[in-house]
Enzyme design. Structure first.
Site, short mmCIF file in Angstrom:
data_model
loop_
_atom_site.label_atom_id
_atom_site.label_comp_id
_atom_site.label_asym_id
_atom_site.label_seq_id
_atom_site.Cartn_x
_atom_site.Cartn_y
_atom_site.Cartn_z
N ASN A 96 0.82 -1.21 0.00
CA ASN A 96 0.00 0.00 0.00
C ASN A 96 0.85 1.26 0.00
O ASN A 96 1.97 1.27 0.53
CB ASN A 96 -0.92 0.02 1.22
CG ASN A 96 -2.02 -1.01 1.10
OD1 ASN A 96 -2.48 -1.30 0.01
ND2 ASN A 96 -2.46 -1.55 2.23
N HIS A 97 0.33 2.33 -0.57
CA HIS A 97 0.97 3.63 -0.54
C HIS A 97 0.32 4.48 0.56
O HIS A 97 -0.83 4.24 0.94
CB HIS A 97 0.80 4.34 -1.89
CG HIS A 97 1.58 3.72 -2.99
ND1 HIS A 97 1.90 4.39 -4.15
CD2 HIS A 97 2.14 2.49 -3.13
CE1 HIS A 97 2.60 3.61 -4.94
NE2 HIS A 97 2.75 2.44 -4.35
N PRO A 98 1.04 5.49 1.06
CA PRO A 98 0.42 6.37 2.06
C PRO A 98 -0.75 7.13 1.44
O PRO A 98 -0.69 7.56 0.29
CB PRO A 98 1.56 7.32 2.44
CG PRO A 98 2.49 7.29 1.27
CD PRO A 98 2.42 5.91 0.72
N THR A 104 -0.68 10.15 -3.32
CA THR A 104 -0.30 8.80 -2.88
C THR A 104 1.09 8.42 -3.39
O THR A 104 1.53 7.29 -3.18
CB THR A 104 -1.31 7.77 -3.41
OG1 THR A 104 -1.36 7.84 -4.84
CG2 THR A 104 -2.69 8.01 -2.81
#
Length: 219
Positions: A96-98, A104
């Site tokens: 996952n990305h922030p 993102t």
């Protein structure tokens, strides 16, 4: 002394890298017991679970779980006697990305001075769990935190998320239960039997009943 013709064949040695042997005596290089080819602190795999890949990967952990780095907050746990086809991938939570900023884009992964801190700040995602005796078809994808019960069949190219009930068959994107393999009472019996936890010689003796679906014999 020759073995009687009706003797049950022994289970393959779970410490063997390539357990499938052709009639001419050659071992199939594409079939591996996964816990013999993966040594990764965040991946746990039960005995007799095999993977078949004609591409002969150099790194099985990276092939199956490309985003799971050593020391990641989550784990990939796979039970015993699972069958995993070529192209299956486990997309773990650290892929996952922030999402708290306005973008993102993972700027920190391109900056070595920030990368360690960035990884440490990743939220702990749920572990990805595969129960015992699951069959995962070609190019299926398990999303972060997916949990397969025991005896689950995942169709080719299915995209699986969330919890999947024991002894169900799932297919599609997103994957849904298309049928249950057994009635509820039989599933309860199979869960109680838990034949995958028996000693190897006992499992070997029970192979005819397992193959025949003879739950009463197993009981």
């Amino acid at each position: 002394m020759d073995k009687p013709k009706d003797a049950n064949p022994p289970l393959p040695d779970p410490t063997t890298r390539n357990p499938l042997v052709f009639p001419d005596g050659r071992a199939d290089p594409a079939t591996v017991f996964l816990n013999q080819v993966i040594d990764h602190p965040n991946i746990q795999i039960g005995d007799w679970t095999y993977y078949n890949d004609r591409r002969l990967p150099e790194d099985y952990a990276e092939t199956l779980a490309p985003y799971l780095f050593a020391g990641a907050p989550e784990y990939l746990r796979i039970g015993k006697f699972c069958q995993i086809a070529q192209g299956v991938q486990f997309i773990t939570a650290t892929a996952n990305h922030p999402m708290s900023g306005v973008s993102t884009y993972p700027f920190a992964v391109f900056d070595q001075t920030r990368l360690t801190g960035y990884r440490a700040e990743l939220p702990r995602g749920r572990d990805t769990v595969v129960g015992h005796d699951c069959w995962i078809g070609r190019e299926a994808v398990l999303l972060p935190g997916a949990e397969l019960g025991n005896g689950v069949i995942v169709a080719a190219r299915a995209v699986v998320r969330g919890q999947v009930p024991d002894y169900s068959v799932v297919a599609g994107n997103p994957a849904v239960v298309v049928r249950m393999r057994f009635a509820d009472g039989v599933i309860k019996q199979l869960q109680d039997i838990a034949w995958w936890d028996w000693p190897a010689d006992q499992i070997a003796r029970a192979i005819p009943a397992i193959e025949a679906g003879d739950v009463q014999a197993l009981l």
